[in-house]
Design an enzyme around this catalytic site. Sequence first.
Site: not given
Ligand code: NAI
Length: 504
Positions: A271, A402, A305, A195
């Site tokens: 990660e 973050e 990240c 996804k």
């Molecule tokens: P997120 O963690 O919600 O999104 C990452 C992925 O997880 C997306 O594909 C999303 O659809 C999925 N996701 C969201 N809720 C889920 C659930 N309940 N069950 C399964 N999958 C789920 O991150 P978001 O909201 O886009 O960004 C928020 C913060 O997260 C950012 O400001 C940043 O701090 C952090 N982040 C960190 C990343 C990294 O590379 N470690 C990448 C993206 C966001």
Amino acid sequence: MASAENCFPVANGPSQPNFTIKYTKLFINGEFVDAISGKTFETLDPRTGEVIAAVAEGDAADIDKAVRAARQAFDEGPWPRMSGLARGKVLFRYADLIEQHTDELAYLETLDNGKPFLLSKYGDVDVVVKGLRNVAGWADKISGQTYKMDGPYQGMSLYEPYGVTGAIIPWNFPMAMFMMKVGPALAAGNTMVVKPAEQTPLTALYLAALAKEAGLPDGALNVVPGFGPTAGAAIASHMDINKLGFTGSTEVGKIVMEAAAKSNLKPVTLELGGKSPVIICEDADLDVAVDIVNLALFFNMGQCCTAGSRIFVQDTIYDAFVAKAVEKAKKRVVGDPFKPEVEDGPQVDETQFKRILEYIESGKAEGAKLLTGGCAVGNKGYYIEPTIFGDVQDDMKIAREEIFGPVMSVLKFKTLDEAIKRANNTAYGLAAAIVSNDIDVANRFTRSVRAGTVWINCYHVYDHSLPFGGYKTSGFGREQGLHSIHSHMQLKAIITPLKDSPWL
Ligand code: NAI
Ligand code: MG
């Protein structure tokens, strides 16, 4: 909260390449199909907030359909049964095709995500191709061991794929993260359901089409765009997915791990987020240190990240460092990411844009000194000025959480011991860096800091052969190269009696 009013106007140039968008449906069992519900969602251009395309919106029923296709491909299909050499050959062909479609992929990535086109083209596509070739090369070199046992038996270890693996991908490096999970999972002989992030589904669908063209059997790779709490949650809790890879926020990492535990106890590789420290020692060359810090934080508009977001500077050089760091930040070119001179495009979406501006307000309210930036750029799209706060204290929100945006916090330290202690005083542990010409100082830091990657006198240098992953709440498991092959396989012990053998 800061408004989207001009601090300086955004450079809006012409969008250079222009391709039509070919793939907007779910990719299941080798075909592009509508969602079972018929629903679609809009993916937006972060330069303007305008709609790029309507994309089929997968939900639990579509995930289940994709898992059934992946299960059949694993249980009955050719992919896990092929020799490693044959699997590698398909993956090498896949890498060649990706390379041939570099411009189109880079265009889609920039359109959907907002990152500079030249970064998409020479950075992200390159990472995808090299990473895929690396794991393709491992496909025929995966082997276990034989063991001399205590008794007349022979022991062997055998690496086997998990079966159907699931991956949930973030939006900051959409195609690089996609391939960091898909490449090794496929090389190891698994089949997959992926996804992509709802903000950036376009390159994943394009990569799915190229996988088919490369000869990947139907069902081996399924790509289902959709939202986290629906499609993402359905992957995490699915009873017939045997392994899960997730990259994203620590908050959602905890949710998916809990869902994995509560369903079929599938192992997870996580990660997650970071708040990485960069230590600038007084013996450092100031210009080198400023270049490193500028890259560490502002690269990819701070949406990394591993972003170096807590800059600890030794008190004796603090003022001189800050002056140069501000001067350099002010020179960064913010604007349309398709313009070649632009270094910083927009943030990925309105949610992130608003979140970052709120962090900037919180920095001001908590008494940090705003040295440069702090405003939105232009009056449409999600551009933010490169921002630096000085006099930041460890307990301020901007030093603890973050931000995932172009907001640098500069903190002052006196001794290395103090810097190490404060660098480690965080729930995260993804990356860290030190800038010093003293190898003893650097060595002491690298062995004291609790982080998965440590850079000495450089930053954001990655390689497909190096292990990548976090300590503490930045996650666990290691990706890249052989490490990621092993994390997509389970190890079986096989024991057989040895009869009439001269060596017991
Ligand atoms: P997120 O963690 O919600 O999104 C990452 C992925 O997880 C997306 O594909 C999303 O659809 C999925 N996701 C969201 N809720 C889920 C659930 N309940 N069950 C399964 N999958 C789920 O991150 P978001 O909201 O886009 O960004 C928020 C913060 O997260 C950012 O400001 C940043 O701090 C952090 N982040 C960190 C990343 C990294 O590379 N470690 C990448 C993206 C966001
Ligand atoms: Mg988008």
